[in-house]
Design a protein around this motif. Sequence first.
Motif, short mmCIF file in Angstrom:
data_model
loop_
_atom_site.label_atom_id
_atom_site.label_comp_id
_atom_site.label_asym_id
_atom_site.label_seq_id
_atom_site.Cartn_x
_atom_site.Cartn_y
_atom_site.Cartn_z
N ALA A 1 4.95 12.04 0.07
CA ALA A 1 6.24 12.72 -0.09
C ALA A 1 6.51 13.02 -1.55
CB ALA A 1 7.36 11.87 0.48
N LYS A 2 7.07 14.16 -1.83
CA LYS A 2 7.42 14.58 -3.18
C LYS A 2 8.84 15.14 -3.19
CE LYS A 2 2.73 15.80 -4.76
NZ LYS A 2 2.68 14.85 -5.88
N LEU B 1 14.49 4.04 11.98
CA LEU B 1 15.55 4.33 12.95
C LEU B 1 14.97 4.94 14.22
CD1 LEU B 1 18.64 4.35 13.42
CD2 LEU B 1 18.68 6.65 12.43
N PHE B 2 13.87 5.68 14.08
CA PHE B 2 13.23 6.31 15.23
C PHE B 2 11.97 5.55 15.67
CE2 PHE B 2 15.93 9.65 13.64
CZ PHE B 2 16.36 10.30 14.79
N ASP B 3 11.91 4.27 15.30
CA ASP B 3 10.83 3.37 15.75
C ASP B 3 9.45 3.89 15.40
OD1 ASP B 3 12.76 1.66 16.88
OD2 ASP B 3 12.74 2.77 18.77
N MET B 4 9.30 4.40 14.19
CA MET B 4 8.01 4.94 13.77
C MET B 4 7.20 3.98 12.90
SD MET B 4 8.82 8.98 13.19
CE MET B 4 9.38 10.00 14.57
N GLN B 5 7.61 2.74 12.85
CA GLN B 5 6.86 1.68 12.18
C GLN B 5 6.38 2.09 10.79
OE1 GLN B 5 3.80 0.15 14.88
NE2 GLN B 5 4.88 1.14 16.57
N PRO B 6 7.30 2.43 9.89
CA PRO B 6 6.88 2.90 8.56
C PRO B 6 6.23 1.80 7.74
CG PRO B 6 9.25 2.54 8.62
CD PRO B 6 8.77 2.39 10.04
N ARG B 7 5.14 2.18 7.05
CA ARG B 7 4.48 1.30 6.08
C ARG B 7 4.32 2.16 4.83
NH1 ARG B 7 2.46 1.03 10.89
NH2 ARG B 7 0.78 2.53 10.46
N LEU B 8 5.21 1.94 3.88
CA LEU B 8 5.32 2.85 2.75
C LEU B 8 4.98 2.17 1.44
CD1 LEU B 8 8.69 4.59 3.70
CD2 LEU B 8 6.38 5.36 4.23
N GLY B 9 4.37 2.94 0.54
CA GLY B 9 4.15 2.52 -0.83
C GLY B 9 4.80 3.54 -1.75
N TYR B 10 4.91 3.22 -3.06
CA TYR B 10 5.69 4.09 -3.92
C TYR B 10 5.01 4.24 -5.29
CZ TYR B 10 9.86 6.04 -6.15
OH TYR B 10 10.75 6.85 -6.80
N ASP B 11 4.93 5.48 -5.78
CA ASP B 11 4.38 5.76 -7.09
C ASP B 11 5.44 6.52 -7.88
OD1 ASP B 11 1.20 7.06 -8.27
OD2 ASP B 11 3.05 6.66 -9.35
N LEU B 12 6.13 5.83 -8.78
CA LEU B 12 7.27 6.41 -9.49
C LEU B 12 6.86 7.56 -10.40
CD1 LEU B 12 10.27 6.39 -10.21
CD2 LEU B 12 9.77 4.61 -11.91
N GLU B 13 5.69 7.45 -11.04
CA GLU B 13 5.29 8.44 -12.05
C GLU B 13 5.30 9.85 -11.47
OE1 GLU B 13 1.54 9.40 -15.07
OE2 GLU B 13 1.54 7.63 -13.75
N PHE B 14 4.84 10.00 -10.26
CA PHE B 14 4.78 11.33 -9.64
C PHE B 14 5.90 11.53 -8.61
CE2 PHE B 14 0.43 10.29 -10.88
CZ PHE B 14 0.15 11.36 -11.71
N GLN B 15 6.82 10.58 -8.54
CA GLN B 15 7.86 10.61 -7.52
C GLN B 15 7.22 10.88 -6.15
OE1 GLN B 15 10.88 13.39 -8.90
NE2 GLN B 15 12.00 11.68 -9.78
N GLN B 16 6.23 10.08 -5.86
CA GLN B 16 5.40 10.30 -4.68
C GLN B 16 5.35 9.04 -3.84
OE1 GLN B 16 1.48 12.04 -5.40
NE2 GLN B 16 0.57 10.46 -4.12
N ILE B 17 5.51 9.18 -2.56
CA ILE B 17 5.46 8.04 -1.66
C ILE B 17 4.25 8.16 -0.78
CG2 ILE B 17 6.66 6.82 0.22
CD1 ILE B 17 9.26 7.91 -0.98
N GLY C 1 1.83 6.12 2.22
CA GLY C 1 1.87 5.08 3.22
C GLY C 1 1.51 5.67 4.55
N SER C 2 2.14 5.16 5.62
CA SER C 2 1.83 5.70 6.95
C SER C 2 2.99 5.40 7.90
CB SER C 2 0.55 5.09 7.49
OG SER C 2 0.70 3.68 7.68
N ILE C 3 3.02 6.13 8.97
CA ILE C 3 3.94 5.88 10.07
C ILE C 3 3.14 5.99 11.36
CG2 ILE C 3 6.00 6.73 8.87
CD1 ILE C 3 5.68 9.37 10.42
N THR C 4 3.69 5.46 12.42
CA THR C 4 3.06 5.54 13.74
C THR C 4 4.05 6.15 14.72
OG1 THR C 4 1.67 3.60 13.34
CG2 THR C 4 2.02 4.23 15.63
#
Length: 326
Positions: free
Chosen positions: A232-233, A201-217, A219-222
């Motif tokens: 993220a936790k 929404l704020f044009d930060m070009q998110p590139r995210l991955g997800y790891d469910l076991e640790f509820q952790q995301i 990736g990267s943003i610009t």
Amino acid sequence: MLGAAPTLTSDLKGGGYVTSMRAQRIHPAAYGALVEALARIYWFKKDLIKFLRLRASEHPELVAGLNFEDYKIAFAEEFVDRLMADEDRYRDLTLSIMLEISQMESFPSLKRQPDADKLLAQANDAVADLKNWTERFQGLMEERARVEAQQAQHEERAKHRRGLSQRLGELKEEFLRLELDADRQRAGRAFEPFLHSLFDLFDMQPRLGYDLEFQQIDGSITYDTDDYVLEAKWLKGAVEASPLLLFNEKVRRKGKNALGLFISVNGFSAGAKAAFHEGTAFLTMEGTDLFCVLDDRVRLDDLLSRKKRHANDTGDCYFPAHLMLD
């Protein structure tokens, strides 16, 4: 001639753009020049009738009842008289027609007539006379066009702002639903697209991955030419120092220009914040920060810029959004 120079003002009022102009009056002689030009630029009545009907398409009352069987100059004069009789209403149309005709340089229908030279000379003289008048308010029309362009730009920005506020409201409702969801695995899965939508929404070009076991995301943003490594936790409690130590090393291994953003919805322990109080390779963001953004009290891009400046100035990883509201 026209009256005093126009006064134009603009300001924001109630989310709208307000313009005001003390309209100059059009001199009667300018209307007379318009009548003469209309009668001279076309040889065939049907061409003049078509011109008038097209220009008055949004005001059909201007041509209603005109006697098109009469001489061209007669119904042209009646048309212009109607414009003049209600100048405030038809001012823009009148000026538009005058400017259009004053810029004409060729008259094909006149060239085909036996006395073309005479007819063309009359048309050119009539257009030149009208042009003498239009040159006096050309600047006014250009200024009006500039003001209208500014108004259009403001309306577009206001429309975008309304759209941004609406989308933030939707994301806020989603965030609150995730917070109350008893199924934390499901909430964790939904947190990935939530963050993706927020950063996008704020044009930060998110590139995210997800790891469910640790509820952790991961990736990267610009943002602002900087790439941020993202983690993220959403734990039951605050994040301790240990995950931050690992993340700090991860960011440093990316290179000297790499930055990090660690998101913990339930915040950071006092020990975690103290560990990176005087030197950090990353910024922190917690749930209260996110809520300030979702509540439209702080823009996400402004918050990220402020956090980065604070880290650069102090070496401290922690800068809560509420400090921007004090």
